[in-house]
Design a protein around this motif. Structure first.
Motif, mmCIF file in Angstrom:
data_model
loop_
_atom_site.group_PDB
_atom_site.id
_atom_site.type_symbol
_atom_site.label_atom_id
_atom_site.label_comp_id
_atom_site.label_asym_id
_atom_site.label_seq_id
_atom_site.Cartn_x
_atom_site.Cartn_y
_atom_site.Cartn_z
ATOM 1 N N ARG A 1 0.815 -1.219 0.000
ATOM 2 C CA ARG A 1 0.000 0.000 0.000
ATOM 3 C C ARG A 1 0.851 1.273 0.000
ATOM 4 O O ARG A 1 0.505 2.263 -0.661
ATOM 5 C CB ARG A 1 -0.931 -0.002 1.213
ATOM 6 C CG ARG A 1 -1.888 1.174 1.227
ATOM 7 C CD ARG A 1 -2.881 1.068 2.364
ATOM 8 N NE ARG A 1 -3.809 2.179 2.368
ATOM 9 C CZ ARG A 1 -4.798 2.334 3.237
ATOM 10 N NH1 ARG A 1 -4.990 1.415 4.189
ATOM 11 N NH2 ARG A 1 -5.603 3.376 3.149
ATOM 12 N N ALA A 2 1.951 1.261 0.733
ATOM 13 C CA ALA A 2 2.802 2.456 0.807
ATOM 14 C C ALA A 2 3.416 2.807 -0.548
ATOM 15 O O ALA A 2 3.818 3.954 -0.779
ATOM 16 C CB ALA A 2 3.897 2.245 1.845
ATOM 17 N N TRP A 3 3.513 1.813 -1.445
ATOM 18 C CA TRP A 3 4.099 2.033 -2.760
ATOM 19 C C TRP A 3 3.069 2.455 -3.799
ATOM 20 O O TRP A 3 3.427 2.820 -4.923
ATOM 21 C CB TRP A 3 4.788 0.751 -3.236
ATOM 22 C CG TRP A 3 5.994 0.397 -2.440
ATOM 23 C CD1 TRP A 3 6.029 -0.248 -1.238
ATOM 24 C CD2 TRP A 3 7.354 0.679 -2.779
ATOM 25 N NE1 TRP A 3 7.315 -0.399 -0.814
ATOM 26 C CE2 TRP A 3 8.157 0.163 -1.740
ATOM 27 C CE3 TRP A 3 7.965 1.296 -3.862
ATOM 28 C CZ2 TRP A 3 9.535 0.259 -1.750
ATOM 29 C CZ3 TRP A 3 9.345 1.403 -3.881
ATOM 30 C CH2 TRP A 3 10.116 0.892 -2.835
ATOM 31 N N ARG A 4 1.797 2.410 -3.444
ATOM 32 C CA ARG A 4 0.730 2.617 -4.428
ATOM 33 C C ARG A 4 0.811 3.983 -5.103
ATOM 34 O O ARG A 4 0.825 4.080 -6.335
ATOM 35 C CB ARG A 4 -0.633 2.434 -3.757
ATOM 36 C CG ARG A 4 -1.820 2.510 -4.722
ATOM 37 C CD ARG A 4 -3.124 2.300 -3.975
ATOM 38 N NE ARG A 4 -3.097 1.021 -3.231
ATOM 39 C CZ ARG A 4 -3.975 0.701 -2.291
ATOM 40 N NH1 ARG A 4 -4.946 1.554 -1.965
ATOM 41 N NH2 ARG A 4 -3.889 -0.464 -1.679
ATOM 42 N N LEU A 5 0.861 5.027 -4.327
ATOM 43 C CA LEU A 5 0.881 6.369 -4.913
ATOM 44 C C LEU A 5 2.184 6.648 -5.659
ATOM 45 O O LEU A 5 2.148 7.171 -6.784
ATOM 46 C CB LEU A 5 0.643 7.420 -3.828
ATOM 47 C CG LEU A 5 0.454 8.862 -4.317
ATOM 48 C CD1 LEU A 5 -0.724 8.947 -5.283
ATOM 49 C CD2 LEU A 5 0.241 9.801 -3.134
ATOM 50 N N PRO A 6 3.354 6.322 -5.092
ATOM 51 C CA PRO A 6 4.597 6.540 -5.855
ATOM 52 C C PRO A 6 4.639 5.766 -7.169
ATOM 53 O O PRO A 6 5.097 6.295 -8.192
ATOM 54 C CB PRO A 6 5.690 6.071 -4.887
ATOM 55 C CG PRO A 6 5.100 6.249 -3.533
ATOM 56 C CD PRO A 6 3.645 5.912 -3.702
#
Length: 231
Positions: free
Chosen positions: A93-98
């Motif tokens: 999830r932490a990588w989703r936006l980047p």
């Protein structure tokens, strides 16, 4: 992290992100204003024996033109796939936006360069009488340019320079690696661009403007999508 530290980091990153664009714009002034484009291309043309002898060479055409473009496309598909996985795997999830940012930045940059190239009035070197073609030479600032030459900015180089977005991607997820991301984008763009210059397909300024467009797209999208999360 205190607000003062966040602001300091933001100012530092904003400042360092301007230097590549400033350098590219200054180089473009030299190439166009002082006709450095012609000086450099004259030497490439003479080095190849007064003709574009490398135009169909397997290395520059099959590997560095066709093959490199496919590698860039596959890399983009890999980023898109990773973003899709991040939608269904909580651990990503932490990588989703980047990842979404990176996929969008590369797509928008290459698409914008392609659009501008499709309406450009500037010719490729191999079209010009100076280099064995039939057209008269005009620079970007020349009045009365005729029909579109479809050669500015450099589309193939943009497939490499679009990955300058890795600088901002890594600034978000792995700040210590952001300069490695910058080198990847610069290196790919330089290799792709030089291959096309050796084929007579582009002037150096075409590549530099493609790089500047890719950088502006990556930076602008970063400010919209990621910078606020870093504040």
């Amino acid at each position: 992290m205190s607000s003062h530290v966040r602001v300091s980091i933001g100012v530092q990153r904003f400042s360092e992100s301007q230097w590549p664009l400033v350098a590219l714009l200054l180089a473009s002034v030299l190439l166009i204003g002082l006709r450095g484009d012609l000086w450099w291309t004259d030497r490439l043309y003479a080095w190849e024996g007064g003709r574009w002898s490398l135009q169909s060479h397997w290395l520059v055409e099959s590997v560095l033109h066709v093959g490199a473009r496919r590698v860039s496309a596959l890399a983009w598909l890999a980023v898109l796939l990773a973003w899709l996985v991040s939608l269904v795997r909580p651990a990503w999830r932490a990588w989703r936006l980047p990842l979404g940012y990176l996929a969008l930045a590369v797509l928008l940059a290459t698409s914008l360069v392609s659009l501008l190239k499709s309406i450009s009035p500037l010719d490729c070197p191999w079209d010009l009488a100076r280099y064995g073609g039939t057209h008269a030479w005009h620079d970007l600032l020349s009045p009365g340019v005729g029909m579109p030459g479809h050669c500015f900015p450099a589309g193939h180089a943009s497939a490499g320079y679009a990955w300058l977005a890795l600088f901002f991607f890594f600034s978000t997820v792995r700040p210590a690696r952001r300069h490695a991301g910058l080198l990847i984008g610069l290196g790919a763009g330089l290799v792709f661009g030089l291959a096309q210059q050796l084929r007579g397909a582009h002037f150096l300024s075409h590549d530099l403007f493609a790089a500047a467009i890719c950088w502006c797209v990556a930076q602008g999208l970063y400010q919209r999508m990621l910078a606020q999360d870093m504040a």
